[in-house]
Design a protein around this motif. Structure first.
Motif, PDB file in Angstrom:
ATOM      1  N   ILE A  39      15.074  -8.775   1.731  1.00 56.13           N
ATOM      2  CA  ILE A  39      14.420  -8.020   2.797  1.00 56.13           C
ATOM      3  C   ILE A  39      13.225  -7.290   2.192  1.00 56.13           C
ATOM      4  O   ILE A  39      13.364  -6.536   1.236  1.00 56.13           O
ATOM      5  N   CYS A  40      12.051  -7.538   2.759  1.00 54.37           N
ATOM      6  CA  CYS A  40      10.801  -6.964   2.242  1.00 54.37           C
ATOM      7  C   CYS A  40      10.035  -6.299   3.378  1.00 54.37           C
ATOM      8  O   CYS A  40       8.973  -6.766   3.775  1.00 54.37           O
ATOM      9  N   PHE A  41      10.586  -5.235   3.920  1.00 54.18           N
ATOM     10  CA  PHE A  41       9.936  -4.540   5.029  1.00 54.18           C
ATOM     11  C   PHE A  41       8.830  -3.616   4.521  1.00 54.18           C
ATOM     12  O   PHE A  41       8.795  -3.240   3.355  1.00 54.18           O
ATOM     13  N   ASP A  42       7.946  -3.225   5.432  1.00 56.94           N
ATOM     14  CA  ASP A  42       6.905  -2.251   5.113  1.00 56.94           C
ATOM     15  C   ASP A  42       7.549  -0.939   4.687  1.00 56.94           C
ATOM     16  O   ASP A  42       8.639  -0.582   5.157  1.00 56.94           O
ATOM     17  N   LYS A  43       6.852  -0.215   3.826  1.00 57.79           N
ATOM     18  CA  LYS A  43       7.338   1.091   3.374  1.00 57.79           C
ATOM     19  C   LYS A  43       7.270   2.065   4.542  1.00 57.79           C
ATOM     20  O   LYS A  43       6.220   2.245   5.145  1.00 57.79           O
ATOM     21  N   GLU A  44       8.380   2.696   4.848  1.00 60.94           N
ATOM     22  CA  GLU A  44       8.460   3.538   6.040  1.00 60.94           C
ATOM     23  C   GLU A  44       8.560   5.028   5.761  1.00 60.94           C
ATOM     24  O   GLU A  44       8.576   5.812   6.690  1.00 60.94           O
ATOM     25  N   GLU A  45       8.659   5.421   4.502  1.00 61.96           N
ATOM     26  CA  GLU A  45       8.749   6.852   4.226  1.00 61.96           C
ATOM     27  C   GLU A  45       8.236   7.187   2.839  1.00 61.96           C
ATOM     28  O   GLU A  45       8.282   6.376   1.934  1.00 61.96           O
ATOM     29  N   ILE A  46       7.716   8.391   2.722  1.00 61.67           N
ATOM     30  CA  ILE A  46       7.260   8.939   1.443  1.00 61.67           C
ATOM     31  C   ILE A  46       7.741  10.386   1.398  1.00 61.67           C
ATOM     32  O   ILE A  46       7.489  11.131   2.330  1.00 61.67           O
ATOM     33  N   ILE A  72      13.740  -5.036  -1.249  1.00 63.71           N
ATOM     34  CA  ILE A  72      12.728  -4.355  -2.044  1.00 63.71           C
ATOM     35  C   ILE A  72      12.660  -2.920  -1.557  1.00 63.71           C
ATOM     36  O   ILE A  72      12.550  -2.653  -0.362  1.00 63.71           O
ATOM     37  N   TYR A  73      12.764  -2.009  -2.525  1.00 63.99           N
ATOM     38  CA  TYR A  73      12.722  -0.574  -2.244  1.00 63.99           C
ATOM     39  C   TYR A  73      11.834   0.077  -3.293  1.00 63.99           C
ATOM     40  O   TYR A  73      12.145   0.048  -4.483  1.00 63.99           O
ATOM     41  N   ASP A  74      10.726   0.617  -2.883  1.00 68.10           N
ATOM     42  CA  ASP A  74       9.719   1.176  -3.787  1.00 68.10           C
ATOM     43  C   ASP A  74      10.149   2.550  -4.290  1.00 68.10           C
ATOM     44  O   ASP A  74       9.930   3.552  -3.642  1.00 68.10           O
ATOM     45  N   ARG A  75      10.755   2.570  -5.465  1.00 73.73           N
ATOM     46  CA  ARG A  75      11.198   3.829  -6.076  1.00 73.73           C
ATOM     47  C   ARG A  75      10.079   4.511  -6.878  1.00 73.73           C
ATOM     48  O   ARG A  75      10.195   5.669  -7.230  1.00 73.73           O
ATOM     49  N   GLU A  76       9.030   3.774  -7.194  1.00 73.16           N
ATOM     50  CA  GLU A  76       8.008   4.266  -8.114  1.00 73.16           C
ATOM     51  C   GLU A  76       6.706   4.681  -7.439  1.00 73.16           C
ATOM     52  O   GLU A  76       5.730   5.012  -8.113  1.00 73.16           O
ATOM     53  N   GLY A  77       6.650   4.625  -6.116  1.00 72.63           N
ATOM     54  CA  GLY A  77       5.433   5.014  -5.417  1.00 72.63           C
ATOM     55  C   GLY A  77       4.285   4.045  -5.610  1.00 72.63           C
ATOM     56  O   GLY A  77       3.123   4.440  -5.623  1.00 72.63           O
ATOM     57  N   LEU A  78       4.608   2.768  -5.740  1.00 73.27           N
ATOM     58  CA  LEU A  78       3.575   1.744  -5.927  1.00 73.27           C
ATOM     59  C   LEU A  78       2.873   1.395  -4.616  1.00 73.27           C
ATOM     60  O   LEU A  78       1.748   0.900  -4.628  1.00 73.27           O
ATOM     61  N   LEU A  79       3.547   1.646  -3.514  1.00 70.26           N
ATOM     62  CA  LEU A  79       3.005   1.320  -2.192  1.00 70.26           C
ATOM     63  C   LEU A  79       2.668   2.591  -1.432  1.00 70.26           C
ATOM     64  O   LEU A  79       3.294   3.635  -1.636  1.00 70.26           O
ATOM     65  N   ASP A  80       1.706   2.488  -0.534  1.00 73.68           N
ATOM     66  CA  ASP A  80       1.403   3.578   0.389  1.00 73.68           C
ATOM     67  C   ASP A  80       2.250   3.402   1.643  1.00 73.68           C
ATOM     68  O   ASP A  80       2.797   2.322   1.897  1.00 73.68           O
ATOM     69  N   LEU A  81       2.336   4.453   2.421  1.00 82.06           N
ATOM     70  CA  LEU A  81       3.058   4.396   3.682  1.00 82.06           C
ATOM     71  C   LEU A  81       2.520   3.253   4.542  1.00 82.06           C
ATOM     72  O   LEU A  81       1.303   3.072   4.639  1.00 82.06           O
ATOM     73  N   LYS A  82       3.423   2.469   5.096  1.00 81.63           N
ATOM     74  CA  LYS A  82       3.126   1.317   5.969  1.00 81.63           C
ATOM     75  C   LYS A  82       2.664   0.073   5.213  1.00 81.63           C
ATOM     76  O   LYS A  82       2.375  -0.947   5.831  1.00 81.63           O
ATOM     77  N   ILE A  92       1.959  -6.296  -8.296  1.00 85.02           N
ATOM     78  CA  ILE A  92       2.830  -5.227  -7.775  1.00 85.02           C
ATOM     79  C   ILE A  92       4.026  -5.843  -7.049  1.00 85.02           C
ATOM     80  O   ILE A  92       5.164  -5.373  -7.205  1.00 85.02           O
ATOM     81  N   PHE A  93       3.792  -6.899  -6.289  1.00 88.91           N
ATOM     82  CA  PHE A  93       4.907  -7.563  -5.615  1.00 88.91           C
ATOM     83  C   PHE A  93       5.943  -8.044  -6.628  1.00 88.91           C
ATOM     84  O   PHE A  93       7.146  -7.844  -6.445  1.00 88.91           O
ATOM     85  N   GLU A  94       5.489  -8.673  -7.695  1.00 86.09           N
ATOM     86  CA  GLU A  94       6.415  -9.175  -8.715  1.00 86.09           C
ATOM     87  C   GLU A  94       7.205  -8.034  -9.354  1.00 86.09           C
ATOM     88  O   GLU A  94       8.398  -8.169  -9.621  1.00 86.09           O
ATOM     89  N   LYS A  95       6.549  -6.917  -9.601  1.00 89.59           N
ATOM     90  CA  LYS A  95       7.238  -5.754 -10.171  1.00 89.59           C
ATOM     91  C   LYS A  95       8.312  -5.247  -9.208  1.00 89.59           C
ATOM     92  O   LYS A  95       9.440  -4.958  -9.613  1.00 89.59           O
ATOM     93  N   LEU A  96       7.971  -5.131  -7.941  1.00 87.63           N
ATOM     94  CA  LEU A  96       8.942  -4.693  -6.926  1.00 87.63           C
ATOM     95  C   LEU A  96      10.090  -5.699  -6.809  1.00 87.63           C
ATOM     96  O   LEU A  96      11.255  -5.312  -6.680  1.00 87.63           O
ATOM     97  N   LEU A  97       9.756  -6.970  -6.865  1.00 91.83           N
ATOM     98  CA  LEU A  97      10.766  -8.017  -6.747  1.00 91.83           C
ATOM     99  C   LEU A  97      11.763  -7.956  -7.905  1.00 91.83           C
ATOM    100  O   LEU A  97      12.967  -8.079  -7.699  1.00 91.83           O
ATOM    101  N   LYS A  99      12.687  -5.418  -9.498  1.00 92.58           N
ATOM    102  CA  LYS A  99      13.502  -4.213  -9.394  1.00 92.58           C
ATOM    103  C   LYS A  99      14.215  -4.096  -8.049  1.00 92.58           C
ATOM    104  O   LYS A  99      14.685  -3.025  -7.684  1.00 92.58           O
ATOM    105  N   ARG A 100      14.304  -5.204  -7.325  1.00 92.73           N
ATOM    106  CA  ARG A 100      14.943  -5.160  -6.002  1.00 92.73           C
ATOM    107  C   ARG A 100      16.401  -4.723  -6.121  1.00 92.73           C
ATOM    108  O   ARG A 100      17.024  -4.855  -7.161  1.00 92.73           O
ATOM    109  N   VAL A 101      16.927  -4.216  -5.022  1.00100.01           N
ATOM    110  CA  VAL A 101      18.321  -3.761  -4.964  1.00100.01           C
ATOM    111  C   VAL A 101      19.170  -4.937  -4.507  1.00100.01           C
ATOM    112  O   VAL A 101      18.960  -5.473  -3.421  1.00100.01           O
TER     113      VAL A 101
END
Length: 104
Positions: A39-46, A72-82, A92-97, A99-101
């Motif tokens: 699951i690779c949804f848009d980042k919804e919270e900061i 994929i859950y951005d724990r490191e703040g690599l993505l901006d909201l939305k 960045i996608f590969e890094k997030l991938l 570290k996926r949960v």
């Protein structure tokens, strides 16, 4: 469409908004026979909060009998909201991938 520009094979599928349900699962299983669904949804919270993490985790738990699930859950703040996990490029996608949960 961004995935199509990446070096890796494009095996992505879009869903409406940030919803994943049994109907979408059925289509994926019938047409793609996935071993893992990520699951690779848009980042919804900061900053990251338990509510969003739990929502993603619960989607995977609900359907884990059909395929392996992770998200994929951005724990490191690599993505901006939305941002989607692909918005910042392939590196960045590969890094997030990596570290996926994984849901077990």
């Amino acid at each position: 469409m961004q995935m199509e520009s990446f070096q890796r094979p494009n095996c992505s599928a879009a869903v409406c908004g940030s919803q994943f349900n049994k109907h979408a699962l059925k289509i994926l299983i019938q047409n793609a026979h996935p071993q893992e669904i990520i699951i690779c949804f848009d980042k919804e919270e900061i900053p990251p909060k338990d509510e969003y993490f739990n929502r993603l985790y619960n989607i995977g738990r609900k359907y884990q009998n059909y395929a392996d699930f992770s998200f994929i859950y951005d724990r490191e703040g690599l993505l901006d909201l939305k941002d989607s996990p692909t918005d910042k490029g392939e590196e960045i996608f590969e890094k997030l991938l990596r570290k996926r949960v994984r849901i077990k």
